[in-house]
Every structure is written in C-alpha cells, then in structure tokens.
Design a protein around this motif. Structure first.
Motif, short mmCIF file in Angstrom:
data_model
loop_
_atom_site.label_atom_id
_atom_site.label_comp_id
_atom_site.label_asym_id
_atom_site.label_seq_id
_atom_site.Cartn_x
_atom_site.Cartn_y
_atom_site.Cartn_z
N CYS A 1 42.27 29.57 13.76
CA CYS A 1 42.47 31.01 13.86
C CYS A 1 42.42 31.72 12.52
O CYS A 1 42.49 32.96 12.46
N HIS A 2 42.31 30.98 11.43
CA HIS A 2 42.32 31.57 10.10
C HIS A 2 40.89 31.75 9.58
O HIS A 2 39.98 31.01 9.96
N CYS A 3 40.72 32.72 8.71
CA CYS A 3 39.42 32.99 8.07
C CYS A 3 38.32 33.21 9.10
O CYS A 3 37.17 32.77 8.92
N GLN A 4 38.67 33.89 10.19
CA GLN A 4 37.71 34.16 11.26
C GLN A 4 37.28 35.62 11.23
O GLN A 4 38.01 36.51 10.80
N LEU B 1 48.69 30.51 23.57
CA LEU B 1 49.21 31.62 22.78
C LEU B 1 50.68 31.92 23.05
O LEU B 1 51.24 32.84 22.44
N LEU B 2 51.29 31.19 23.98
CA LEU B 2 52.70 31.42 24.26
C LEU B 2 53.56 30.97 23.08
O LEU B 2 53.22 30.03 22.37
N PRO B 3 54.72 31.64 22.83
CA PRO B 3 55.26 32.79 23.60
C PRO B 3 54.72 34.14 23.16
O PRO B 3 55.08 35.17 23.71
N TRP B 4 53.83 34.13 22.15
CA TRP B 4 53.34 35.40 21.61
C TRP B 4 52.55 36.21 22.62
O TRP B 4 52.50 37.43 22.53
N ALA B 5 51.93 35.56 23.58
CA ALA B 5 51.13 36.28 24.57
C ALA B 5 51.96 37.27 25.37
O ALA B 5 51.43 38.28 25.88
N PHE C 1 41.06 31.13 31.06
CA PHE C 1 41.96 32.18 30.60
C PHE C 1 43.42 31.75 30.73
O PHE C 1 44.26 32.12 29.90
N LEU C 2 43.74 30.97 31.76
CA LEU C 2 45.10 30.45 31.89
C LEU C 2 45.42 29.51 30.73
O LEU C 2 46.52 29.55 30.16
N THR D 1 40.75 30.87 21.15
CA THR D 1 42.07 31.33 20.70
C THR D 1 41.95 32.34 19.58
O THR D 1 42.64 33.36 19.57
N TYR D 2 41.08 32.09 18.59
CA TYR D 2 41.01 32.98 17.43
C TYR D 2 40.54 34.38 17.81
O TYR D 2 40.84 35.35 17.10
#
Length: 568
Positions: A143-146, A281-285, A274-275, A344-345
């Motif tokens: 997820c970084h530098c994307q 991404l939980l719990p941030w989602a 999508f699930l 994810t990113y």
C-alpha cells in the motif's frame, strides 16, 4: 437565540483538556519516532520497483512503452524520474518522498475542512494527522509508494483552490476567473497523468460546487478555465512523451494492448473479491459507514440551502470545504469500487478521505461524550491489531537506525510476504557467485523483480512482469515466447508459492535430482520456466539455468495448483 448560539459556540470551540492534548502529543510523537524509521526501511513493492526500472531505462536512453511494457499512463514514471534525480535511487529516498506526499496531503485536508479562526484547528489537525498516519504506516508495503495515494495530493490541491475561489466570490474579492480555474485545471490534469480515474472525483467536486454559482455563465466560464488548465498539463505531458520518442509506442499500448487489460480487470469485479477486500481493511473499513452517514447529511443540507430554507449559520469557508470534501470522497469511492481492480492499495486514499469526512463533525454539547466514547471504542479495536504497537516490530528500530534498509532488516520488519527476504538473500548470493552481467537473468515471477535492482541488472526483455503479462495479455503469449527465445539470459528466477504450490509442499520432501517438491506435477515440465533445470533453490525460490528450448508459455493463474489437480 443569540445567547444560546453563543453558549454553543463557546462549548464547541473550547480547547480539549490539557491532559488529553498532552497525551495525544506524546502518543503521536512516540508513534512517529518509533515507526517512521521502520517505515523508511521497509522494502519497496514490486509496482514501485517496476516504475524505477522504467525511470532508469529513460535515464540510460530507453524509450517508454517501447522498451518495457506498461499499460498505465506515464505520470508515475515521471514522478520517479524527478525523485530519483533529486534524492537518488535508494528505497529509503522513495519512501521518504512517499511520506512527504502524505504529509502535504494532510496539510491540504486541514486547510480544506478546518477554519483558520477555529480555536481547535491545531488540535484537530494533530488528531487527524495522527489517525491517518497510524492507519497508513500500519498498512503493508503493497500500500506504500503507490500512485493512488500520490494521486490524492494534486486532487486535494485542486479542491482547495476551488474552495478558496468560491469563498472569495462569496465575499466579492475573487481573482480574475481564469487565474484560479486554470490553476485548478492544471492540478487535475497533472493528476490525470498519474491515473485517469481521477476524472470521477473531479466531476464530483465540480458538480457540487456549481450550486454556489448564481449564474449559468459563471459555471460555463468555470468549466472552460478548468479545461484550459487540464489541456496545458496534457500538452506538457504529450511534449515530454514526444521528446522521449514514446508517443507512437504509447498509442500502440493504449489502443492495441489495453482493451485486453480492461477486459481482464472487469472479470475481477466479484462480490467475493470485495468481501475479501473489506476483510483485509478491517477495522478501518468501518470508517466508511460513518463517512457515508455524514455525507448524506451534508448533501441534505446542501439541498436545503438550494431550496432557500433557513439553516444553521456556518462560515462559508467551513461549509464549502465540507461539501467539496464530500464530493471528492463520494467520487473517489465510486471510481475505486467500480472502475479499478479490487486491490488493497486502491482503497487506501478512500479511507484517508473517509477519516477526514468524519473529522468534520461538529459535536453538539449533548453528544460530546458519545463522540469520545465512539473514538475510544474504535481506538481500542485498532491499537491491539495494528503492527505499529507490536513489540517485535518496535525492537527493530535500533537495527533500522544503525544498519538502514538491509535485507536482514527488511526480513524482520516486512508485512507483505512477497518477496520473502530471508529466502531471497541466498538466491542473490548465488547469482553474485555466478558473476552475472547486465542481461544474464530473467525474473519470471513478477514480485521478484527486486532481483534486477539488488544486482544492478537490466531486464532481458520488454516483458518485465513475465508471468503477470502472460496471464493478462493471453493473445500476446506468442510475442512473449519469441522475446524469451531471443533473450541472452543465462538464468531464470521463479517462485513456487505464487505459482500455486502450497507452503506445506515447499517445506516438505523434494526430489534431489530436480530440487523440486516430491509431488511436483509432471505436466508442468513442458511450461516455462520449468523446462529449464533448477540449479539452486532457497525455500520457495528457484534459479533455473537456461539450457533447453523455452517450451510453452503459461497463461493461467496458479498453474502448478491447476496442473497438480489435473494430474490427479
């Protein structure tokens, strides 16, 4: 009524308790001090390495799209060229730039949603920054530098420019229309070169702001200015492509290759994917739930304003900032969920915007306690699950500061399992012992392209992501076969896990003749790279010596898993 309003204003703008403010400062400072060095020492994801390889190709006289296959627009390569020209080619330099972009985006967000005269603006900015940094630094290297996170920065700048123009127009002090609109359009145009999906959130921002324009002609002039600014950014990009000689290869890629790329992307739009994405991404989602409710409320308020009904008085700067942020957020989520691959990113900037939308809540005195309770509950769920609070991770801070981003350090702090640096290091040492030169090695498995950077090698063909491109562009497998046949490589590097072999089989018994798992499917020996003998193995990673004809090009996902099933 005036007295009640004054009391509410005093309660709302009253600073947070001293102990809470100090606690936030101490905790956020500890998070930054302990996790920033770790963040900087983590490895770059394969996508970032891919753009680095393209940037280096340009620096050494190569041509974009001709020398390396790339289905995306060249904005990311341009950013890599700029960063590498200024800060060098280390992974730490690129990660430092990534963190800088995030901090600039947070600055734009703060200016957009918090009033200058608001007593709590500084404290709210600190809290917003803390939550976003806690979220972002805790994500995996993938997820970084994307591009998607970098895309957020010019998008927020464009939104901020629009908000400031609307506020000035409301006060009668607006600059000449073309000065601000052209600058905004240039920011959107710059973002477009990074990723064209930004058109959707741009439309969301522009459409929701048109309700502020009292005359149709104002909306027309506004749009013309934005289009002119975007056209200027587009012309600069086209000029740079022509200067590099990439204009024709660029269009060959867009018109002849990318239709197949878009088609394969649509096949990934499944409910199950999508699930899985939501789960990762939980719990941030769950932030999206609060952001969606708040967005509905903001749009409803916007409707009341348009109808001419009286509403609670809110300063124009804050009101417009909140509305434009909602337009940006809703547009962003629309393109991220409907137009992009379910990676994810891709969802990371959407969560950052959702956090900002939630941060715009002005709690009434009756609900202040409830708001704090919700925050504490959410923090209680996030803190234990976050890698930032892992003692094992924090123990590596000293190694990061002393040794830097070495392979040994990366193996201890990595969150993304590909590549496995502990198993990768013996592969690199073996290839060094073979005195490999610039075009001696072909990396077959896409997530192993770090081999090129670590050994200062040049890809042997234009198909750098060999296995990925063979799956996406199945109709081009013949071209990939020809390129591999003509390559002057001595070795090929591949990975078993990403080809479908289980971890149990990788760690289990193996054939001493082939160095492959004992139950390796025989049908796979007719496909590249398994047509070539394995001369070295480190866990899941194989080094093949190129001796035989290439064989067939596999165009399926997890081919070894499928072959094993077919052999049964």
């Amino acid at each position: 009524m005036a007295e009640a309003s004054s009391i509410r204003s005093n309660v709302t703008d009253r600073p947070l308790p001293v102990w809470l403010t100090r606690g936030l400062w101490i905790f956020s400072s500890c998070v930054l001090l302990l996790n920033v060095p770790i963040f900087l020492c983590q490895h770059l994801t394969a996508d970032t390495v891919m753009y680095d390889l393209q940037a280096w190709s340009v620096v050494t006289g190569g041509v974009l799209y001709r020398d390396i296959i790339e289905p995306n627009l060249p904005g990311a390569v341009g950013i890599h060229l700029a960063v590498r020209s200024i800060a060098g080619w280390s992974s730490v330099a690129m990660r430092a730039f990534d963190l800088l972009v995030l901090l600039v985006s947070l600055s734009f967000l703060s200016q957009l949603v918090f009033r200058k005269d608001q007593l709590q603006r500084f404290q709210k900015t600190v809290l917003l920054s803390f939550v976003v940094l806690f979220f972002y630094l805790g994500q995996s290297e993938w997820c970084h530098c994307q591009r998607d996170t970098w895309l957020l920065c010019p998008s927020l700048l464009a939104t901020l420019i629009r908000r400031n123009r609307l506020v000035q127009q409301a006060s009668g002090t607006a600059p000449t229309w073309y000065q601000s609109t052209v600058l905004e359009g240039f920011a959107w145009g710059f973002a477009f070169w990074i990723k064209p999906h930004v058109v959707v959130p741009a439309l969301g921002v522009i459409l929701i702001s048109w309700f502020e324009l009292r005359k149709p002609m104002e909306a027309v002039r506004d749009l013309i200015g934005v289009v002119i600014g975007g056209a200027i950014a587009g012309a600069i990009g086209i000029g740079l492509l022509m200067l590099n000689g990439a204009w024709e290869p660029f269009w060959v890629m867009q018109l002849e290759w990318n239709p197949e790329y878009v088609k394969i992307g649509r096949q990934n739009f499944t409910f199950e994917r999508f699930l899985n994405l939501w789960g990762r991404l939980l719990p941030w989602a769950w932030i999206h739930v609060g952001a969606a409710i708040i967005s509905v409320g903001v749009l409803r308020q916007r409707r009341i304003e348009v109808s001419g009904k009286a509403i609670e008085s809110v300063p124009a700067q804050q009101r417009l900032g909140r509305q434009l942020l909602v337009g940006l957020y809703l547009g962003w989520m629309a393109q991220a969920l409907l137009l992009q691959h379910p990676f994810t990113y891709v969802q990371v900037p959407g969560i950052i915007l959702a956090i900002a939308v939630v941060a715009t809540i002005e709690w009434s005195p009756r609900f202040v306690f409830a708001g704090r309770f919700v925050f504490v509950v959410f923090a209680s769920a996030v803190l234990p699950a976050s890698p930032l609070t892992s003692f094992t991770r924090i123990r590596q801070v000293g190694n990061c500061l002393r040794d830097g981003s070495t392979l040994a350090v990366r193996s201890k702090i990595q969150q993304q399992s590909y590549p496995d640096w502990k198993e990768m290091q013996p592969v690199l040492e073996y290839l060094r012992s073979q005195k490999v030169q610039r075009e001696d090695v072909t990396v077959y498995t896409g997530t192993l392209i770090h081999v090129y950077q670590e050994l200062d090698l040049k890809p042997t063909t234009r198909y750098v992501y060999v296995d990925v491109l063979a799956r996406i562009f199945k109709g081009r497998s013949g071209e990939i076969y020809d390129a591999l046949t003509q390559a002057k490589h001595r070795f090929v590097v591949s990975g078993l896990l990403e080809a479908g072999v289980s971890r149990e089989d990788v760690d289990g018994e193996y054939d001493p003749q082939t160095l492959l798992p004992i139950n390796f499917p025989h049908s796979a020996f007719k496909e590249f790279p398994y047509t070539q003998p394995v001369v070295f193995r480190s866990g899941q990673y194989l080094v093949h010596r190129v001796e035989n004809p290439i064989g067939e090009i596999c165009t399926e996902y997890f081919p070894l898993a499928q072959s094993e099933h077919n052999d049964e």
